[in-house]
Design a protein around this motif. Structure first.
Motif, mmCIF file in Angstrom:
data_model
loop_
_atom_site.group_PDB
_atom_site.id
_atom_site.type_symbol
_atom_site.label_atom_id
_atom_site.label_comp_id
_atom_site.label_asym_id
_atom_site.label_seq_id
_atom_site.Cartn_x
_atom_site.Cartn_y
_atom_site.Cartn_z
ATOM 1 N N ALA A 1 0.829 -1.194 0.000
ATOM 2 C CA ALA A 1 0.000 0.000 0.000
ATOM 3 C C ALA A 1 0.872 1.256 0.000
ATOM 4 C CB ALA A 1 -0.937 -0.006 1.197
ATOM 5 N N ASP A 2 2.052 1.171 0.642
ATOM 6 C CA ASP A 2 2.926 2.339 0.718
ATOM 7 C C ASP A 2 3.636 2.622 -0.599
ATOM 8 O OD1 ASP A 2 2.247 2.710 3.356
ATOM 9 O OD2 ASP A 2 3.999 1.645 4.127
ATOM 10 N N ALA A 3 3.834 1.602 -1.415
ATOM 11 C CA ALA A 3 4.538 1.760 -2.688
ATOM 12 C C ALA A 3 3.806 0.955 -3.769
ATOM 13 C CB ALA A 3 5.975 1.304 -2.549
ATOM 14 N N PRO A 4 2.662 1.460 -4.251
ATOM 15 C CA PRO A 4 1.852 0.674 -5.185
ATOM 16 C C PRO A 4 2.511 0.409 -6.535
ATOM 17 C CG PRO A 4 1.012 2.898 -5.000
ATOM 18 C CD PRO A 4 2.086 2.748 -3.954
ATOM 19 N N ASP A 5 3.549 1.152 -6.862
ATOM 20 C CA ASP A 5 4.230 0.935 -8.138
ATOM 21 C C ASP A 5 5.627 0.358 -7.961
ATOM 22 O OD1 ASP A 5 2.134 1.773 -9.818
ATOM 23 O OD2 ASP A 5 2.612 3.860 -9.409
ATOM 24 N N HIS A 6 5.859 -0.323 -6.866
ATOM 25 C CA HIS A 6 7.156 -0.955 -6.633
ATOM 26 C C HIS A 6 7.317 -2.095 -7.635
ATOM 27 C CE1 HIS A 6 10.328 -3.295 -4.738
ATOM 28 N NE2 HIS A 6 10.665 -2.165 -4.125
ATOM 29 N N PRO A 7 8.353 -2.060 -8.476
ATOM 30 C CA PRO A 7 8.489 -3.041 -9.563
ATOM 31 C C PRO A 7 8.490 -4.499 -9.112
ATOM 32 C CG PRO A 7 10.113 -1.295 -9.790
ATOM 33 C CD PRO A 7 9.428 -1.081 -8.480
ATOM 34 N N ALA A 8 9.228 -4.809 -8.069
ATOM 35 C CA ALA A 8 9.296 -6.213 -7.626
ATOM 36 C C ALA A 8 7.955 -6.677 -7.076
ATOM 37 C CB ALA A 8 10.393 -6.389 -6.583
ATOM 38 N N ALA A 9 7.271 -5.811 -6.350
ATOM 39 C CA ALA A 9 5.955 -6.169 -5.815
ATOM 40 C C ALA A 9 4.963 -6.406 -6.948
ATOM 41 C CB ALA A 9 5.452 -5.084 -4.872
ATOM 42 N N LEU A 10 5.007 -5.543 -7.960
ATOM 43 C CA LEU A 10 4.118 -5.721 -9.108
ATOM 44 C C LEU A 10 4.441 -7.013 -9.850
ATOM 45 C CD1 LEU A 10 4.052 -2.057 -10.424
ATOM 46 C CD2 LEU A 10 2.124 -3.310 -9.428
ATOM 47 N N ARG A 11 5.735 -7.303 -10.039
ATOM 48 C CA ARG A 11 6.122 -8.550 -10.718
ATOM 49 C C ARG A 11 5.591 -9.756 -9.956
ATOM 50 N NH1 ARG A 11 10.469 -11.261 -9.247
ATOM 51 N NH2 ARG A 11 11.681 -9.382 -8.802
ATOM 52 N N LEU A 12 5.794 -9.769 -8.661
ATOM 53 C CA LEU A 12 5.340 -10.907 -7.863
ATOM 54 C C LEU A 12 3.820 -11.031 -7.873
ATOM 55 C CD1 LEU A 12 7.816 -10.614 -4.881
ATOM 56 C CD2 LEU A 12 7.812 -12.348 -6.689
ATOM 57 N N LEU A 13 3.125 -9.899 -7.776
ATOM 58 C CA LEU A 13 1.665 -9.929 -7.840
ATOM 59 C C LEU A 13 1.204 -10.472 -9.187
ATOM 60 C CD1 LEU A 13 -1.144 -9.343 -6.757
ATOM 61 C CD2 LEU A 13 -0.856 -6.961 -7.501
ATOM 62 N N GLY A 14 1.836 -10.010 -10.258
ATOM 63 C CA GLY A 14 1.479 -10.512 -11.581
ATOM 64 C C GLY A 14 1.695 -12.007 -11.700
ATOM 65 N N ARG B 1 -5.609 -10.140 -15.933
ATOM 66 C CA ARG B 1 -5.217 -9.194 -14.867
ATOM 67 C C ARG B 1 -3.706 -9.208 -14.686
ATOM 68 N NH1 ARG B 1 -5.210 -4.667 -12.786
ATOM 69 N NH2 ARG B 1 -5.252 -4.474 -10.535
ATOM 70 N N ALA B 2 -3.107 -10.389 -14.790
ATOM 71 C CA ALA B 2 -1.654 -10.505 -14.671
ATOM 72 C C ALA B 2 -0.963 -9.698 -15.762
ATOM 73 C CB ALA B 2 -1.231 -11.973 -14.751
ATOM 74 N N VAL B 3 -1.512 -9.709 -16.978
ATOM 75 C CA VAL B 3 -0.938 -8.925 -18.073
ATOM 76 C C VAL B 3 -0.885 -7.457 -17.690
ATOM 77 C CG1 VAL B 3 -1.337 -8.098 -20.437
ATOM 78 C CG2 VAL B 3 -1.544 -10.534 -19.918
ATOM 79 N N ASP B 4 -1.986 -6.945 -17.159
ATOM 80 C CA ASP B 4 -2.040 -5.529 -16.762
ATOM 81 C C ASP B 4 -0.991 -5.201 -15.698
ATOM 82 O OD1 ASP B 4 -4.197 -5.170 -18.492
ATOM 83 O OD2 ASP B 4 -5.681 -5.408 -16.902
ATOM 84 N N ILE B 5 -0.911 -6.038 -14.690
ATOM 85 C CA ILE B 5 0.018 -5.794 -13.581
ATOM 86 C C ILE B 5 1.462 -5.918 -14.056
ATOM 87 C CG2 ILE B 5 0.808 -6.699 -11.357
ATOM 88 C CD1 ILE B 5 -1.844 -5.167 -11.164
ATOM 89 N N LEU B 6 1.747 -6.916 -14.866
ATOM 90 C CA LEU B 6 3.119 -7.112 -15.348
ATOM 91 C C LEU B 6 3.549 -5.982 -16.278
ATOM 92 C CD1 LEU B 6 2.917 -10.947 -15.746
ATOM 93 C CD2 LEU B 6 4.451 -9.713 -14.186
ATOM 94 N N ARG B 7 2.632 -5.439 -17.040
ATOM 95 C CA ARG B 7 2.965 -4.268 -17.860
ATOM 96 C C ARG B 7 3.310 -3.075 -16.981
ATOM 97 N NH1 ARG B 7 -1.347 -5.390 -22.634
ATOM 98 N NH2 ARG B 7 0.112 -6.471 -24.004
ATOM 99 N N ARG B 8 2.607 -2.921 -15.873
ATOM 100 C CA ARG B 8 2.948 -1.856 -14.913
ATOM 101 C C ARG B 8 4.330 -2.092 -14.310
ATOM 102 N NH1 ARG B 8 -1.462 -1.450 -10.549
ATOM 103 N NH2 ARG B 8 0.134 -0.132 -9.618
ATOM 104 N N ALA B 9 4.633 -3.352 -14.001
ATOM 105 C CA ALA B 9 5.945 -3.673 -13.427
ATOM 106 C C ALA B 9 7.060 -3.313 -14.406
ATOM 107 C CB ALA B 9 6.015 -5.164 -13.078
ATOM 108 N N ILE B 10 6.858 -3.628 -15.672
ATOM 109 C CA ILE B 10 7.878 -3.338 -16.684
ATOM 110 C C ILE B 10 7.984 -1.843 -16.933
ATOM 111 C CG2 ILE B 10 8.462 -3.671 -19.123
ATOM 112 C CD1 ILE B 10 7.219 -6.534 -18.758
ATOM 113 N N ALA B 11 6.869 -1.145 -16.870
ATOM 114 C CA ALA B 11 6.911 0.310 -17.025
ATOM 115 C C ALA B 11 7.714 0.962 -15.896
ATOM 116 C CB ALA B 11 5.500 0.881 -17.074
ATOM 117 N N ALA B 12 7.624 0.366 -14.714
ATOM 118 C CA ALA B 12 8.349 0.906 -13.565
ATOM 119 C C ALA B 12 9.829 0.541 -13.594
ATOM 120 C CB ALA B 12 7.721 0.399 -12.260
ATOM 121 N N LYS B 13 10.137 -0.610 -14.200
ATOM 122 C CA LYS B 13 11.527 -1.070 -14.269
ATOM 123 C C LYS B 13 11.660 -1.976 -15.485
ATOM 124 C CE LYS B 13 15.191 -3.310 -11.717
ATOM 125 N NZ LYS B 13 15.483 -4.611 -11.199
#
Length: 74
Positions: free
Chosen positions: A1-14, A25-37
């Motif tokens: 919640a403190d870092a909603p765009d943290h790349p590693a957290a997004l990757r793991l969630l995806g 949904r995983a596609v959406d989250i993983l695209r966010r992870a890649i955008a962040a890193k």
């Protein structure tokens, strides 16, 4: 919640979403992870896997090729 765009957290969630059968949904989250890193080969490969599981064969193939082109020689 403190870092909603943290790349590693997004990757793991995806990856968890993909494993749970929620590939679109995983596609959406993983695209966010890649955008962040964009230098995370695990996130990029997971995105290809999620695209494949979502039935987006052309997108998955393109993503796998991009991963191989960028990371295949390492």
């Amino acid at each position: 919640a403190d870092a909603p765009d943290h790349p590693a957290a997004l990757r793991l969630l995806g990856m968890l979403l993909l494993g749970d059968g929620r590939a679109p949904r995983a596609v959406d989250i993983l695209r966010r992870a890649i955008a962040a890193k964009d230098d995370d080969p695990e996130a990029q490969t997971a995105l290809a896997d999620a695209l494949r599981a979502s039935g987006e064969a052309a997108g998955a193939i393109a993503q796998y090729r991009a991963v191989l082109a960028r990371w295949g020689s390492r």
